[in-house]
Design an enzyme around this catalytic site. Structure first.
Site, PDB file in Angstrom:
ATOM      1  N   ALA A 106       0.840  -1.211   0.000  1.00  0.00           N
ATOM      2  CA  ALA A 106       0.000   0.000   0.000  1.00  0.00           C
ATOM      3  C   ALA A 106       0.868   1.252   0.000  1.00  0.00           C
ATOM      4  CB  ALA A 106      -0.919  -0.010   1.220  1.00  0.00           C
ATOM      5  N   PRO A 107       0.374   2.307  -0.659  1.00  0.00           N
ATOM      6  CA  PRO A 107      -0.940   2.463  -1.298  1.00  0.00           C
ATOM      7  C   PRO A 107      -1.023   1.902  -2.716  1.00  0.00           C
ATOM      8  CG  PRO A 107       0.252   4.520  -1.436  1.00  0.00           C
ATOM      9  CD  PRO A 107       1.125   3.593  -0.638  1.00  0.00           C
ATOM     10  N   GLU A 139      -0.292  -6.270   2.268  1.00  0.00           N
ATOM     11  CA  GLU A 139      -0.296  -5.072   3.105  1.00  0.00           C
ATOM     12  C   GLU A 139      -0.702  -5.456   4.520  1.00  0.00           C
ATOM     13  OE1 GLU A 139       0.101  -1.760   4.958  1.00  0.00           O
ATOM     14  OE2 GLU A 139       0.844  -2.055   2.910  1.00  0.00           O
ATOM     15  N   ASP A 173       1.399  -9.943   8.277  1.00  0.00           N
ATOM     16  CA  ASP A 173       2.762  -9.561   8.613  1.00  0.00           C
ATOM     17  C   ASP A 173       3.674 -10.234   7.586  1.00  0.00           C
ATOM     18  OD1 ASP A 173       5.438  -9.785   9.769  1.00  0.00           O
ATOM     19  OD2 ASP A 173       4.553  -9.139  11.657  1.00  0.00           O
ATOM     20  N   CYS A 232      12.996   4.240   2.360  1.00  0.00           N
ATOM     21  CA  CYS A 232      13.044   5.684   2.158  1.00  0.00           C
ATOM     22  C   CYS A 232      13.780   6.332   3.325  1.00  0.00           C
ATOM     23  CB  CYS A 232      11.651   6.290   1.984  1.00  0.00           C
ATOM     24  SG  CYS A 232      10.529   5.989   3.372  1.00  0.00           S
TER      25      CYS A 232
END
Length: 493
Positions: free
Chosen positions: A141-142, A163, A190, A261
């Site tokens: 997601a997204p 997700e 998970d 990120c």
């Protein structure tokens, strides 16, 4: 060995009117992590600049050239993203008046709003011309990377998009549906479950791991509000478990892309080195220096991409590409029970009848999608996901095609978006004003009503949904949860 970091005054920057706090321990860590050829002052300056918006053209619906021609009258300034042929940084004069997500092209799935850096992992997944048939996106997601993978695969093969957050699964499905994607199966687990449950089942795995988010301060001023070294180490422990599970789910010879990120080494390079230490005879680092021009500016000694935000003027990001060179010992088998699978394959005679009826309304699909039934529901499952049935529980598979009733079939919105071809016999083009009304959930009163009782309404050549003619109006069937308010593509007129 402990290194004594210099004393650094915490930095507070202004990004898009929001104060950005950069903790002193974080700055000290970045000084150590940053290569000598990069300027620390430029790093601080990059954190102060607003993040550039970027989009990715959805080539399942339109070619890049046709898209550029379509939007040329709007005055959008589009700058190519070097690592993604479909990606562009975008500047618009009417951004404040009309959100990018309310443009006609976005609503019909012609492009996806995606940060440029996040296009890197999928580019790495398909490097060197690889074309995997069964892919897993562990944290999907997204949907930016899942939809990018689907476009690169041309809607063939199969993608398991997982997700963990239940609230984000609906958003993931909505983006998959809007983009006309049919080869995805959704799960809600998970990510550590897949190594034991699906050992060596995937040609490629993308693990865009949960992380401390140090690279996103340009769009999230609060990204580092709760930052700490201890938190980073806790996150890294989870990442090791996730990459271990992902590696077990990967076939020998397959490709694993690990990305975050964030910017610290503990959540990036160290995770990959840990995996190689666990399986020294099965993990090979694949260099990314040739992925795109100027990739060398972010290249680490191992061949990973460690993207500090000043290099390409985008979010900070990390991408590693690994090959599984040999089989490894399996994890302990799961002890849970999947439960009964409520679908059954459609018999060939019944399937032929459905295929004929669907063709009459311009819905077509290839051999890689198989018909399954649950009660009165007809679904199309990607064939490459079928070997996984019974091994894990799915939230949904493929697309819901139709519901049966005594007079025939009720074709579903997501099937129309994904399967209606451009030369559809039921196509009925709407004007701009009528298309706006459609997205608002309102019935359409065309000046020249269609002769058919059932049509697929279109705008810019793209299907928007199925409509029934009742007298002089077209009854709107746009799903209620997708109905939009506010200004809609008025800036495109």
């Amino acid at each position: 060995m402990l290194h004594c970091a210099p004393v650094i005054t915490p930095v507070v920057c202004l990004v898009a009117q929001n104060a950005v706090y950069l903790p002193d321990e974080f700055l000290a860590q970045m000084r150590q992590a940053m290569p000598e050829h990069l300027s620390f002052d430029e790093f601080i300056a990059a954190c102060q600049r607003p993040l550039r918006r970027s989009i990715r053209v959805n080539t399942l619906k339109i070619s890049v050239d046709d898209f550029l021609q379509l939007v040329a009258p709007y005055g959008w300034q589009l700058t190519p993203v070097p690592w993604c042929a479909e990606g562009f940084w975008i500047e618009r004069d009417d951004e404040d008046a009309l959100p990018l997500g309310s443009t006609a092209e976005h609503l019909s799935g012609l492009f996806y709003i995606q940060e440029a850096s996040s296009m890197l992992p999928v580019a790495a997944l398909f490097a060197d011309g690889e074309m995997p048939q069964r892919v897993m996106d562990v944290a999907a997601a997204p949907g930016s990377k899942t939809t990018q993978i689907a476009a690169r695969m041309g809607n063939t093969g199969a993608i398991l998009a997982n997700e963990f957050s239940a609230s984000r699964v609906k958003v993931l499905h909505a983006n998959i549906s809007r983009n006309g994607i049919s080869n995805v199966a959704l799960t809600h687990f998970d990510g550590r479950v897949f190594g034991p449950a699906l050992p060596e089942m995937f040609d490629a795995v993308l693990l865009d791991a949960p992380c401390s988010g140090e690279g996103v301060v340009r769009k999230d001023a609060d990204a580092l509000k709760n930052w700490s070294v201890a938190s980073n180490l806790e996150i890294a422990a989870t990442q090791r478990e996730l990459i271990d599970s992902a590696f077990h789910a990967l076939k020998p010879g397959g490709t694993l892309v690990y990305s975050t990120c964030t910017l610290n080494r503990e959540e990036n390079e160290a995770i990959c080195h840990w995996l190689q230490g666990q399986y020294p005879d099965a993990v090979e680092f694949l260099p990314l220096g040739e992925l795109f021009p100027q990739a060398s500016q972010a290249l680490t000694a191992e061949g990973f991409l460690h993207v500090f935000p000043q290099i390409y003027d985008c979010e900070g990001f990390f991408v590693a590409r690994l090959r599984k060179t040999a089989a490894i010992a399996p994890m302990p088998a799961p002890t849970y029970k999947v439960g009964n699978f409520p679908f059954t394959p459609l018999k060939p005679k019944d399937a032929a009848q459905v295929i004929t009826a669907a063709a009459q309304v311009g819905l077509h699909w290839g051999d890689e999608l198989h018909l399954w039934q649950r009660d009165k529901e007809l679904w199309l499952f990607p064939a490459h996901i079928e070997p996984l049935i019974g091994k894990v529980r799915f939230s949904r598979i493929g697309i819901r095609l139709a519901e049966t009733y005594n007079k025939g079939y009720r074709w579903q919105h997501e099937a129309v978006i994904a399967l209606a071809d451009l030369n559809n016999p039921l196509a009925f083009a709407l004007t701009l004003a009528e298309a706006e009304e459609w997205y608002r959930g309102r019935d359409i009163y065309p000046q020249n009503p269609p002769t058919r009782d059932e049509v697929i309404v279109t705008f810019q050549g793209q299907p928007l949904g199925l409509a029934k003619k009742i007298g002089s109006r077209l009854k709107n069937s746009y799903p209620r949860e997708l109905v939009r308010d506010g200004r809609l593509f008025a800036g495109n007129a």
